[in-house]
Design an enzyme around this catalytic site. Sequence first.
Site, PDB file in Angstrom:
ATOM      1  N   ASP A  72     -11.627   0.460   2.847  1.00  0.00           N
ATOM      2  CA  ASP A  72     -11.119   1.802   2.846  1.00  0.00           C
ATOM      3  C   ASP A  72     -10.632   2.150   1.214  1.00  0.00           C
ATOM      4  O   ASP A  72     -10.273   1.354   0.374  1.00  0.00           O
ATOM      5  CB  ASP A  72      -9.858   1.675   3.805  1.00  0.00           C
ATOM      6  N   GLU A 116     -15.760   3.473   1.537  1.00  0.00           N
ATOM      7  CA  GLU A 116     -15.188   4.805   2.111  1.00  0.00           C
ATOM      8  C   GLU A 116     -14.829   5.335   0.615  1.00  0.00           C
ATOM      9  O   GLU A 116     -14.190   5.177  -0.179  1.00  0.00           O
ATOM     10  CB  GLU A 116     -13.886   4.822   2.774  1.00  0.00           C
TER      11      GLU A 116
END
Length: 500
Positions: free
Chosen positions: A228, A252
């Site tokens: 993330d 990400e």
Amino acid sequence: MLSLMDIVFYLVSLALLASTGGALTPSQWRSQSIYQVLTDRFARTDGSTTATCDANNGVYCGGSWQGIINHLDYIQNMGFTAIWISPVVQNLEQSTSDGESYHGYWAQDVYALNANFGTMADLLSLSSHLHARGMYLMVDVVTNHMGYAGARDSVDYSVFNPFDSQEYYHPPCAIDYSNQTSTQLCWEGDDIVSLPDLRTEDSDVLSMWKTWIKQLVSNYTVDGLRIDSCAEVDQAFFQPFETAAGTYAVCEVDNGDPAYVCPYQNDVSGVLNYPAYYWITQAFQSTSGSISNLVNGINTMKSTCADTTLLGSFMENHDQPRFPSYTSDMALAKNAIAFTMLANGIPIVYEGQEQHYAGGAVPNDREAVWLSGYSTSSPLYLHVAALNQIRNRAVEQNDTYLDYMAYPVYSDDTTVAMRKGFDGNQIIGIFTNRGASGGDSTLSLPASDTGFASNEKVLEILSCTSVTCDGSGTLDIPMSSGLPRIYYPSSQLSNSGVCS
């Protein structure tokens, strides 16, 4: 405290998992197809398909690891070979005006599990059940920050494990996303739930994360990672972190510029293909979308990224409005899904996408899948299954399919034709944004575009229609109702189950 039954199961699961071998290499991940599970919203342990879950409330709804186990048939029968689950670690427990930590991104103790999702035995069982099916487990991890219910200037750092001192964090400040230094050094979140930003450039912080990820991967036989908030982390962090994990990792980086996203592949194997996500959405969200931007963008990604076959190819996730929130046109949705799944990279489908869920921006895009009743006859469930089936068949016939760089062989204002695969094992996809009321037309593609031979028989796998190319190898493609067309050599389909 674990019960005796939990301890017995834990020991049995460890033995079973130990027999599954090592984690997949990045090259082995190329052939996978991933179903993204937001753990709290996929399936409940009690099996309910009516339990209330208002996504707008932003609170726990009861999804669990055991619930996922109970519905693995639903996932596998769509042709998926792996699942990506929410972060598994213990999050802050308070209910705030920003909602609760049902998504898993507000960690407090990374050495404890999120009890809302289940026990250690449940997570071990999920891993064991996946591997017994020949499937794989990808876990979402957050290395950028922790989560605290309170303002940035009032954080009690002692509540965190193992990063329990202020020295592990950057000084509080709000991110200016137009400035990369600010993006990496300042804090996400707000003064209701602040997200203390870790010094990932610090050797001690990196060492602590490396120790943790080795243990997580080993304990639960994790096969891959989704990381993330990578744009907010020191870029040099990722290579040693991925090496310590011993798994493929996909980052990400929510940005539409290939020049910004692609360089992350210098330090981590995979990146979510956000540039393509924006082009695909723009191209197919309306009948006036830009096919030319999509074509130009795909070519740009191929020349800019180190390896587009290791990118995560998606058109929905838990951070973006769902595609049907832009248009209810089913034909446009089918085109966008098909383009995404057959592009270069590893296909990723977000839970509920196969049920044509239409939630808008966060948190409304995080609906409970159980409320769909897990229909296996819905149009997009069948569509996704057919696309996975033909991709899996092409890989099975010759894995060089994965190395072939898909490219546009034809395009006009409303249509693009893509080729992926060498002669004899190629998939030819025709995608259009004309929409369900687009009418009928015929597109002819010569053998120089498709690679099909004179009088070769090919199958359109979405309508299960057999077509024979003419004497020069030209393929005449009947376009109707704005639907995509996907062609594959009939000679490669014996005993495949495709269209049977």
